[in-house]
Design a protein around this motif. Structure first.
Motif, PDB file in Angstrom:
ATOM      1  N   PRO A 142       0.819  -1.210   0.000  1.00 27.07           N
ATOM      2  CA  PRO A 142       0.000   0.000   0.000  1.00 27.07           C
ATOM      3  C   PRO A 142       0.854   1.261   0.000  1.00 27.07           C
ATOM      4  N   LEU A 143       0.226   2.367  -0.314  1.00 31.01           N
ATOM      5  CA  LEU A 143       0.815   3.685  -0.109  1.00 31.01           C
ATOM      6  C   LEU A 143       0.237   4.243   1.183  1.00 31.01           C
ATOM      7  N   ALA A 144       1.076   4.836   2.014  1.00 27.30           N
ATOM      8  CA  ALA A 144       0.623   5.428   3.265  1.00 27.30           C
ATOM      9  C   ALA A 144       0.690   6.947   3.183  1.00 27.30           C
ATOM     10  N   VAL A 145      -0.324   7.616   3.731  1.00 27.95           N
ATOM     11  CA  VAL A 145      -0.373   9.073   3.719  1.00 27.95           C
ATOM     12  C   VAL A 145      -1.205   9.537   4.905  1.00 27.95           C
ATOM     13  N   ASN A 146      -0.812  10.668   5.474  1.00 32.13           N
ATOM     14  CA  ASN A 146      -1.585  11.298   6.536  1.00 32.13           C
ATOM     15  C   ASN A 146      -2.266  12.525   5.959  1.00 32.13           C
ATOM     16  N   VAL A 147      -3.589  12.536   5.991  1.00 33.39           N
ATOM     17  CA  VAL A 147      -4.369  13.680   5.500  1.00 33.39           C
ATOM     18  C   VAL A 147      -5.197  14.267   6.648  1.00 33.39           C
ATOM     19  N   GLY A 148      -4.557  14.350   7.810  1.00 32.17           N
ATOM     20  CA  GLY A 148      -5.253  14.700   9.045  1.00 32.17           C
ATOM     21  C   GLY A 148      -5.528  13.458   9.860  1.00 32.17           C
ATOM     22  N   ASN A 149      -5.720  12.350   9.186  1.00 30.93           N
ATOM     23  CA  ASN A 149      -5.815  11.002   9.748  1.00 30.93           C
ATOM     24  C   ASN A 149      -4.856  10.100   8.976  1.00 30.93           C
ATOM     25  N   PRO A 150      -4.358   9.023   9.603  1.00 31.44           N
ATOM     26  CA  PRO A 150      -3.473   8.100   8.888  1.00 31.44           C
ATOM     27  C   PRO A 150      -4.252   7.147   7.991  1.00 31.44           C
ATOM     28  N   HIS A 151      -3.769   6.953   6.764  1.00 34.00           N
ATOM     29  CA  HIS A 151      -4.429   6.066   5.799  1.00 34.00           C
ATOM     30  C   HIS A 151      -3.404   5.198   5.099  1.00 34.00           C
ATOM     31  N   VAL A 152      -3.813   3.966   4.767  1.00 34.11           N
ATOM     32  CA  VAL A 152      -3.097   3.153   3.790  1.00 34.11           C
ATOM     33  C   VAL A 152      -4.056   2.891   2.640  1.00 34.11           C
ATOM     34  N   VAL A 153      -3.515   2.943   1.411  1.00 35.59           N
ATOM     35  CA  VAL A 153      -4.321   2.783   0.207  1.00 35.59           C
ATOM     36  C   VAL A 153      -3.777   1.606  -0.598  1.00 35.59           C
ATOM     37  N   PHE A 154      -4.638   0.614  -0.856  1.00 36.61           N
ATOM     38  CA  PHE A 154      -4.307  -0.530  -1.695  1.00 36.61           C
ATOM     39  C   PHE A 154      -5.031  -0.368  -3.029  1.00 36.61           C
TER      40      PHE A 154
END
Length: 270
Positions: A142-154
């Motif tokens: 996955p790609l991980a990013v914080n946009v105010g909250n932590p997310h992983v995107v598959f």
């Protein structure tokens, strides 16, 4: 103490909004947030939203998940609050300052800039967040990013085919994510269109997740799978996400609605 509330939603992601900007409320606890969010014995919602005064912005927005935990940001709630507020505003959140602008039956929200450093997600240890060398079941890298909250995107071939109700909680609570994580499975339908399902940290499967839409569009743009603007289709409807692929802010546009208003006795939800 009788407390008024507004029941609102963004694409089916629903909220109990408490406005304490002029009349203060007693401290919100995790137990009270859970009780209010309960769909059988409370008002029922995915998140409880508390509006308070701010020393630096027009007001402050606090977000409590259905399990009582406090989140840093909520894109769908931001649009709902913009509709309730009725005019442009700068809003303090635990995830940073955002800007709201009501538009028709919804809003455009400046969600701030995405953060990709592993410490900012945060992860338990250093790794490449653009293609994380980890996997769970059929979900990997996955790609991980914080946009105010932590997310992983598959990125997957068929978002509907993923057993997210099983894999979501496993990934959310993995020790790799010391503050837990939101889990997104995104399907690229076109260079400007994603289909998305989200397991939301502290709330589970939701009909829509605004920060998840932002995170997934940013991930697709970063991997050169899509170009801004990106329409993100969630089970509850569509959001449009804009990001320049650099240091600029994420702009989210979409609808919001007020379902009804009511009031409750504060001490009934201790």
């Amino acid at each position: 103490m009788r407390v008024p509330f507004s029941k609102m939603h963004g694409l089916g992601n629903d909220f109990v909004v408490l406005d304490a900007r002029e009349t203060a409320l007693p401290a919100m606890s995790a137990a009270r947030a859970r009780a209010l969010a309960d769909r059988r014995t409370g008002v029922g919602c995915d998140q409880v939203i508390l509006l308070e005064p701010s020393e630096t912005c027009d007001f402050r927005m606090r977000i409590f998940n259905a399990d009582g935990s406090e989140a840093g940001a909520c894109g769908n709630a931001s649009r709902a609050v913009a509709l309730l507020h009725g005019e442009p505003a700068r809003v303090e959140t635990a995830g940073g300052v955002i800007a709201l602008e009501p538009r028709g039956g919804g809003a455009r929200v400046d969600m701030g800039t995405p953060r990709f450093d592993w410490e900012a997600i945060p992860l338990a240890y250093a790794m490449d967040t653009a293609a994380m060398p980890v996997g769970w079941g059929d979900l990997a890298e996955p790609l991980a990013v914080n946009v105010g909250n932590p997310h992983v995107v598959f990125f997957v071939e068929d978002a509907d085919a993923v057993a997210l109700d099983a894999l979501g909680p496993e990934i959310e609570h993995d020790p790799l994510f010391p503050e837990r994580v939101n889990v997104n499975v995104a399907q690229v339908r076109a260079p400007d269109h994603l289909a998305l399902r989200v397991w939301e940290r502290g709330a589970g499967l939701t009909r829509a997740c605004g920060t998840g839409a932002c995170a997934s569009a940013v991930a697709a743009i970063r991997r050169k799978l899509a170009a801004s603007p990106v329409t993100v289709s969630l089970p509850g409807g569509d959001l449009v996400i804009e990001w320049d692929g650099g240091q600029g802010p994420i702009l989210m546009t979409g609808p919001a609605s007020e379902a009804f208003r009511g009031e409750f006795e504060w001490d009934d939800f201790a």
